[in-house]
Scaffold this active site. Structure first.
Site, PDB file in Angstrom:
ATOM      1  N   TYR A 123      -1.557 123.322  62.870  1.00  0.00           N
ATOM      2  CA  TYR A 123       1.010 122.926  63.389  1.00  0.00           C
ATOM      3  C   TYR A 123       1.151 122.297  62.244  1.00  0.00           C
ATOM      4  O   TYR A 123       0.730 122.801  61.497  1.00  0.00           O
ATOM      5  CB  TYR A 123       0.292 121.834  64.733  1.00  0.00           C
ATOM      6  CG  TYR A 123       0.685 121.322  65.189  1.00  0.00           C
ATOM      7  CD1 TYR A 123       1.994 122.718  66.190  1.00  0.00           C
ATOM      8  CD2 TYR A 123       1.637 119.628  66.128  1.00  0.00           C
ATOM      9  CE1 TYR A 123       3.465 121.818  66.812  1.00  0.00           C
ATOM     10  CE2 TYR A 123       2.669 119.580  66.117  1.00  0.00           C
ATOM     11  CZ  TYR A 123       3.288 120.371  66.818  1.00  0.00           C
ATOM     12  OH  TYR A 123       4.250 120.633  68.027  1.00  0.00           O
ATOM     13  N   LYS A 150      -2.589 141.314  87.554  1.00  0.00           N
ATOM     14  CA  LYS A 150      -1.701 142.381  86.496  1.00  0.00           C
ATOM     15  C   LYS A 150      -2.184 142.165  85.029  1.00  0.00           C
ATOM     16  O   LYS A 150      -2.840 142.620  84.398  1.00  0.00           O
ATOM     17  CB  LYS A 150      -0.735 142.340  86.603  1.00  0.00           C
ATOM     18  CG  LYS A 150      -0.236 143.354  88.373  1.00  0.00           C
ATOM     19  CD  LYS A 150      -0.048 145.053  87.853  1.00  0.00           C
ATOM     20  CE  LYS A 150       0.772 145.136  89.232  1.00  0.00           C
ATOM     21  NZ  LYS A 150       0.914 146.969  89.301  1.00  0.00           N
TER      22      LYS A 150
END
Ligand SMILES: NC(=O)C1=CN([C@@H]2O[C@H](COP(=O)(O)OP(=O)(O)OC[C@H]3O[C@@H](n4cnc5c(N)ncnc54)[C@H](OP(=O)(O)O)[C@@H]3O)[C@@H](O)[C@H]2O)C=CC1
Ligand SMILES: CC(=O)C(=O)O
Ligand SMILES: [Mg+2]
Length: 773
Positions: free
Chosen positions: A38, A93
């Site tokens: 970060y 999926k």
């Protein structure tokens, strides 16, 4: 397969709700990690990508990330149930993308039925994804949406219900036609459904040679013919000029019926009307246009496929989308074009004609799967799919000029693909299917417990085993009623009410132990205990295997089993093994449960038992003998013992791949082995089987992995018993118990099949009597 509504709901609800989570790929545990991941470190890749957008593939997950995107307007065959209700399918999926092809997915359910708005939203997501899989969007909007997005986006976009289905059903159709000796140019096809899937399928059949004059298409309003004035441009392409008005007329003399509509809409009598050797692909999910059994009962010359996994010939787009996107992402294709789709069709249809490896036969409990009426198309669990379909798609992308990053080293690519999925992910599936081939009688000592009863119901439903439930009949029946379980067919035995049997068992037990301090009085008292009673049932062939230990300490459970059933002939001791199933491959750990401080010679027995058990799971053991030292780098009792155990084991089992002593991280890290210990027999692949120097280290290692590792654990598998006994860990879950039951059944099958074979453990390991626990 019978799927219970509550089980399906529980499956989705338990633990963290849903089926998918986001997992970091980098360490994020220190100040430095945080500064890199970060601010301020993250600014560096940002600046690089700002200069060159393609660098998003280098510094972010984009290249392996597919958006599974829907608006929930045509969810399976359930219709327009809305975006929220479609989420379980989209997560599903996502899971399949990940499991079968290592592709990460964000599932995105958009509350938007306006196609233009939908197009705008999806197009704006291009920076995030490497590819877009459109799913369960109803026709005709889905056509417009896909065409627009393909045009406007520079990443591959595919509407799975159209092209996935078209590819898979085409491969299956070509193979079915080959089997019945019909030519695609000549066949009469009835398409039931005129939506996304049906229209895309029909178009691909035309591209493969079918004739438009031979296709008749139906939607909810009936046949698509010139009298219809409500047709959109997509359906209008399939107006028939034949003098037909009803489905019955269309079915008369038809060679092929393709159902992509809704469940139970094809009456069985229509099947009778079809031509000789008819082909029916009833592909609506979850319920096909006609049930498999109903259609097959009508005529014996029928070739039948459904979209479901519980019958032969599962024609489902799961055979396509993971591998098509894998190939497309790996060459950074800008689209999924016709050449890539046709390459996938050819790859699938050819793969079905290849000899089927044993691993697939076992996964499907089918002795010899071979190309034919019941095997038109590869099975979804076939590990060859990724190495066949993805390279074919990638090559076609390169040949058709849409690959931005061509592949040059196909051998290396093949290896990468194999590593992505791990070849042994389906270990328990194989064992469960093997169990179903010859279910055995499993006696449960602790049947007055919900988890045991639930597991018993599952194995009964799935025909894995015949449960025998020991316990207080009233209590068991109350638990069954309270939890709405269906245990019809299970045998309940209350030992406290079986005075005659107890007396028989007491005498058997007394005969075995009378010179070991057991009086008949003691024996009568002990056989009231259900683990004793159960072990005696196995010993006297009233059951094939015992499962106990859910509520007791391990040592309390193993004692009766050892006293009554004892150790297998030619084997000096019993030992326990755990399987740790990580993302890529299983690891086998022993001894984790029995021998407190084995000598080097005793470790050699454990090594032999473990090698045989690992082969039982169709895995070739690569065994590391563990210590706190690497090849003599430290002194002490443990390194000395394990060095000797390694030497003795290599002498006793020359055909086994064994090395040691070594530290645990060395054993499983082949790079470390190659860099520092290239002489090691394990340097090529690292170890998959870890032998511990004592129970303390084995037990601590697996318990830590179980509790704080991310891996699934299976076990403990008790090795070396004369007859199958398996002891659960205190507090095992229902899933653990079902796994254990399947292992016990296969163990019992093996005990049965070798009962006439007498072979020593070294002979067994040399492969003379196959792999047995
Ligand atoms: N096995 C597989 O891999 C796949 C299976 N499917 C299945 O195909 C079906 C359709 O999916 P999809 O094309 O995406 O959905 P769509 O909503 O785009 O299309 C559904 C079509 O089915 C028609 N239909 C519905 N009921 C009947 C009926 N009783 N008789 C004739 N036609 C009917 C609809 O007619 P109308 O237009 O008049 O409403 C429409 O043309 C679903 O059941 C789905 O599960 C889909 C993709 C893959
Ligand atoms: C399989 C699938 O995608 C469907 O039925 O919609
Ligand atoms: Mg779908």
């Amino acid at each position: 397969m019978k799927i219970n509504k509550q089980d399906a709901l529980n499956y989705h609800q338990m633990g963290q709700p849903g089926k998918i989570e986001v997992v970091p790929t980098k360490m994020l545990s220190s100040q430095i990690d945080l500064a890199l991941a970060y601010s301020p470190g993250v600014a560096e890749p940002c600046k690089e990508i700002a200069l060159n957008k393609e660098d998003a593939y280098k510094y972010t997950s984009k290249g392996n990330l597919v958006g599974v995107i829907t608006n929930g307007t045509a969810v399976l065959g359930l219709g327009n149930i809305g975006p929220e209700a479609s989420k379980p399918v989209m997560e599903g999926k996502g899971v399949l993308f990940k499991k079968f092809a290592g592709i990460d997915v964000f599932d995105i359910e958009i509350d938007c039925t306006d196609p233009d708005e939908f197009i705008r939203i999806v197009r704006s997501l291009e920076p995030t994804f490497g590819g877009i899989n459109l799913e369960d969007i109803k026709a005709p909007e889905s056509f417009k949406i896909e065409v627009a997005l393909k045009e406007q986006m520079k990443i591959p976009v595919m509407h799975d219900d159209q092209h996935g289905t078209a590819i898979i059903s085409s491969a299956a159709l070509l193979n079915a036609l080959e089997l019945v000796g019909k030519k695609i140019q000549k066949i009469k096809i009835v398409m039931n459904g005129a939506g996304a899937a049906a229209i895309a399928c029909a178009k691909l059949y035309l591209a493969l040679g079918a004739k438009i004059d031979n296709i008749v298409m139906f939607d909810k309003d009936g046949i698509i013919n010139p009298e219809r004035n409500d047709l959109d441009i997509y359906r209008a392409q399939f107006v028939t000029t034949r003098k037909i008005t009803t489905l019955a007329e269309a079915m008369t003399g038809a060679d092929v019926f393709i159902g992509l509509s809704a469940g139970n809409v094809l009456p069985p009598e229509y099947v009778k009307l079809m031509a000789k050797n008819p082909i029916i692909f009833a592909l609506a999910n979850p319920d096909p246009e006609i049930p498999y059994e109903t259609a097959m009962a009508v005529r014996s010359d029928l070739i039948m496929a459904t979209g479901r996994s519980d019958h032969p010939n599962q024609v489902n787009n799961v055979l396509g989308f993971p591998y098509i996107f894998r190939g497309a992402l790996d060459v950074r294709a800008t689209e999924i074009n016709e050449a890539m789709k046709l390459a996938a069709v050819r790859a699938l249809s050819e793969l079905a004609k290849e000899p089927v490896p044993e691993i697939i036969n076992k996964a499907y409990a089918d002795k010899a799967i071979a190309f034919g009426r019941d095997y038109l198309i590869p099975k979804p669990l076939d590990p060859r799919l990724i190495t066949t379909v993805s390279p074919a798609v990638a090559k076609a992308a390169m040949d058709s000029g849409v690959a931005k990053h061509p592949i040059h080293d196909w051998v290396k690519y093949d290896q990468e693909l194999q590593e992505r999925i791990g070849i042994n992910q389906k270990l328990m599936t194989r064992i469960i299917n093997q169990a179903k081939t010859n279910p055995k009688r499993i006696v449960f000592a602790e049947a007055d417990h919900y988890k045991i009863l639930k597991a018993a119901q599952i194995v009964l439903d799935q025909k894995i085993a015949q449960p025998i439930l020991l316990g207080n009949q009233k209590r068991i029946e109350a638990l069954i009623t309270e939890n709405a379980l269906d245990l019809e067919g299970a045998i309940i035995i209350d030992p406290s009410k079986e005075a005659k049997k107890r007396e028989k068992f007491a005498r058997v037990f007394y005969e075995k132990r009378k010179r070991k301090g057991i009086t008949l009085f003691d024996a009568r008292k002990l056989v009231k205990g259900r683990t004793y009673f159960g072990a005696l049932m196995v010993e006297t062939n009233e059951a094939d295997a015992l499962i106990s230990g859910l509520t007791k300490d391990y040592s309390q459970t193993i004692l009766p089993a050892l006293q009554i059933i004892g150790v297998e002939e030619n084997v000096n001791r019993v030992a326990g093994m755990y399987i740790i199933q990580n993302k890529k491959e299983p690891y086998f750990l022993a001894d984790t449960t029995v021998n407190i401080n084995p000598t080097a010679e005793e470790m050699v027995d454990i090594i032999g038992l473990t090698a045989r058990a690992v082969r039982f799971f169709d895995v070739e053991p690569r065994m590391a003998i563990l210590s706190y030292s690497n090849f003599g780098s430290n002194r002490g009792d443990v390194p000395n013992k394990t060095i000797l155990a390694t030497k003795l084991a290599k002498e006793r089992y020359p055909s086994l791949l064994i090395d040691g002593e070594m530290q645990a991280n060395t054993a499983v890290n082949k790079n470390l082995l190659q860099e520092h210990y290239p002489f090691s027999d394990l340097a090529e692949k690292g170890a998959n089987t870890l032998i511990f120097p004592d129970l303390t280290s084995g037990n601590i290692a697996y318990k830590l992995l179980q509790e704080i590792g991310e891996a699934e654990t299976i076990g403990p598998i008790l090795m070396g018993m004369h007859k199958p006994v398996h002891i659960l860990q205190l507090g095992s879950s229902t899933r653990d118990i079902v796994n254990m039951i399947a292992i016990a059944v296969v163990d019992a099958q093996n005990h049965e099949s070798r009962s006439n074979q007498k072979a020593s453990l070294p002979e067994a390991i040399a492969g003379k009597i196959g792999s047995l626990v």
